[in-house]
Design a protein around this motif. Structure first.
Motif, PDB file in Angstrom:
ATOM      1  N   THR A 108      31.969  21.188  15.170  1.00 31.90           N
ATOM      2  CA  THR A 108      31.156  20.391  16.097  1.00 31.90           C
ATOM      3  C   THR A 108      30.111  19.586  15.336  1.00 31.90           C
ATOM      4  O   THR A 108      29.910  18.390  15.603  1.00 31.90           O
ATOM      5  N   PHE A 109      29.457  20.237  14.383  1.00 32.40           N
ATOM      6  CA  PHE A 109      28.411  19.559  13.614  1.00 32.40           C
ATOM      7  C   PHE A 109      28.977  18.390  12.821  1.00 32.40           C
ATOM      8  O   PHE A 109      28.485  17.256  12.912  1.00 32.40           O
ATOM      9  N   TRP A 110      30.033  18.654  12.054  1.00 37.58           N
ATOM     10  CA  TRP A 110      30.566  17.593  11.194  1.00 37.58           C
ATOM     11  C   TRP A 110      31.255  16.503  11.997  1.00 37.58           C
ATOM     12  O   TRP A 110      31.243  15.326  11.599  1.00 37.58           O
ATOM     13  N   ALA A 111      31.862  16.863  13.130  1.00 33.20           N
ATOM     14  CA  ALA A 111      32.458  15.845  13.992  1.00 33.20           C
ATOM     15  C   ALA A 111      31.387  14.924  14.563  1.00 33.20           C
ATOM     16  O   ALA A 111      31.568  13.693  14.640  1.00 33.20           O
ATOM     17  N   THR A 112      30.244  15.508  14.952  1.00 35.77           N
ATOM     18  CA  THR A 112      29.132  14.702  15.469  1.00 35.77           C
ATOM     19  C   THR A 112      28.564  13.793  14.392  1.00 35.77           C
ATOM     20  O   THR A 112      28.355  12.591  14.614  1.00 35.77           O
ATOM     21  N   ILE A 113      28.316  14.363  13.207  1.00 36.22           N
ATOM     22  CA  ILE A 113      27.764  13.577  12.111  1.00 36.22           C
ATOM     23  C   ILE A 113      28.749  12.490  11.679  1.00 36.22           C
ATOM     24  O   ILE A 113      28.364  11.330  11.438  1.00 36.22           O
ATOM     25  N   GLY A 114      30.032  12.847  11.595  1.00 37.31           N
ATOM     26  CA  GLY A 114      31.036  11.873  11.186  1.00 37.31           C
ATOM     27  C   GLY A 114      31.171  10.733  12.170  1.00 37.31           C
ATOM     28  O   GLY A 114      31.246   9.553  11.785  1.00 37.31           O
ATOM     29  N   THR A 115      31.183  11.059  13.465  1.00 39.43           N
ATOM     30  CA  THR A 115      31.302  10.023  14.487  1.00 39.43           C
ATOM     31  C   THR A 115      30.079   9.112  14.493  1.00 39.43           C
ATOM     32  O   THR A 115      30.200   7.879  14.550  1.00 39.43           O
ATOM     33  N   GLY A 116      28.895   9.715  14.440  1.00 38.17           N
ATOM     34  CA  GLY A 116      27.663   8.918  14.439  1.00 38.17           C
ATOM     35  C   GLY A 116      27.528   8.052  13.204  1.00 38.17           C
ATOM     36  O   GLY A 116      27.133   6.886  13.291  1.00 38.17           O
ATOM     37  N   THR A 117      27.874   8.614  12.047  1.00 30.12           N
ATOM     38  CA  THR A 117      27.809   7.839  10.808  1.00 30.12           C
ATOM     39  C   THR A 117      28.842   6.719  10.811  1.00 30.12           C
ATOM     40  O   THR A 117      28.557   5.592  10.376  1.00 30.12           O
ATOM     41  N   GLY A 118      30.042   7.023  11.323  1.00 24.14           N
ATOM     42  CA  GLY A 118      31.063   5.985  11.423  1.00 24.14           C
ATOM     43  C   GLY A 118      30.641   4.865  12.347  1.00 24.14           C
ATOM     44  O   GLY A 118      30.890   3.685  12.073  1.00 24.14           O
ATOM     45  N   LEU A 119      29.984   5.223  13.447  1.00 22.47           N
ATOM     46  CA  LEU A 119      29.471   4.210  14.370  1.00 22.47           C
ATOM     47  C   LEU A 119      28.410   3.351  13.700  1.00 22.47           C
ATOM     48  O   LEU A 119      28.424   2.112  13.814  1.00 22.47           O
TER      49      LEU A 119
END
Length: 211
Positions: A108-119
């Motif tokens: 959950t943490f890395w998916a959130t960080i990855g999605t936000g950073t990708g955005l």
């Protein structure tokens, strides 16, 4: 695009007010994280930490920028965009975890960080700066809907989230609708109050509105 120096644009009086309101926001966001979120599970705490600490660091560096350190201009500009993309997404995920009584996992943490950073990187790469302003309001609306779901379950924490999101929505409206000299200080103070309300939401997790 790096931020222009604010020094030639505003009188010294406004610069002092802006610096003070930024400093209040920086201290409040950091204090809220330290006081209210230390008992959260590690990954949930990290998700909220990205949201609050990004606000705190951005505001602190902006104070130095207001005081004339123009070398910080590109850093402040990037942090502002990160605060408006990754930050709201972390807030949204944190709200969902809080209302749903779920524990964040490493995924959950890395998916959130990855999605936000990708955005963040995607909007910057394609120079879609106007779309950056859409992310925060969208996350606020979704968080409000999640909080309404929590209110149906009589969660006290959901009520605090509703208050926090309402204040945050008002602050976003001020920032977009008023002139910078009129909107900056109320915006910073409203975000500080919203951060405090989110802290209270976490503190009252699991409590019922009416027994």
């Amino acid at each position: 695009m790096p931020f222009r120096s604010p020094v030639p644009e505003y009188p010294a009086f406004f610069m002092i007010l802006h610096s003070l309101s930024e400093l209040i926001l920086s201290v409040t966001a950091f204090a809220v994280f330290l006081i209210f979120f230390q008992k959260q599970p590690i990954y949930g705490r990290l998700i909220w930490g990205v949201f609050l600490i990004t606000i705190s660091i951005t505001s602190l560096l902006t104070v130095f920028w207001y005081l004339g350190l123009e070398v910080l201009s590109p850093v402040v500009g990037s942090l502002r965009r990160l605060e408006d993309t990754l930050g709201p997404l972390c807030m949204l995920v944190g709200t969902w975890l809080l209302v749903s009584h779920l524990i964040a996992t490493r995924f959950t943490f890395w998916a959130t960080i990855g999605t936000g950073t990708g955005l963040f990187l995607g909007l910057a790469w394609f120079r879609l700066n106007p779309l950056v302003q859409v992310v925060q309001p969208l996350c606020i609306v979704i968080a409000l809907l999640i909080a309404c779901y929590g209110l149906l379950q009589r969660q006290k924490s959901a009520l605090w989230v509703v208050i926090a999101m309402t204040i945050l929505a008002l602050s976003a409206k001020l920032r977009l609708g008023l002139s910078p000299s009129a909107a900056h200080d109320p915006y910073h103070l409203l975000v500080a109050v919203s951060a405090f309300c989110l802290g209270k939401a976490v503190q009252t997790e699991g409590r019922l509105l009416f027994k």
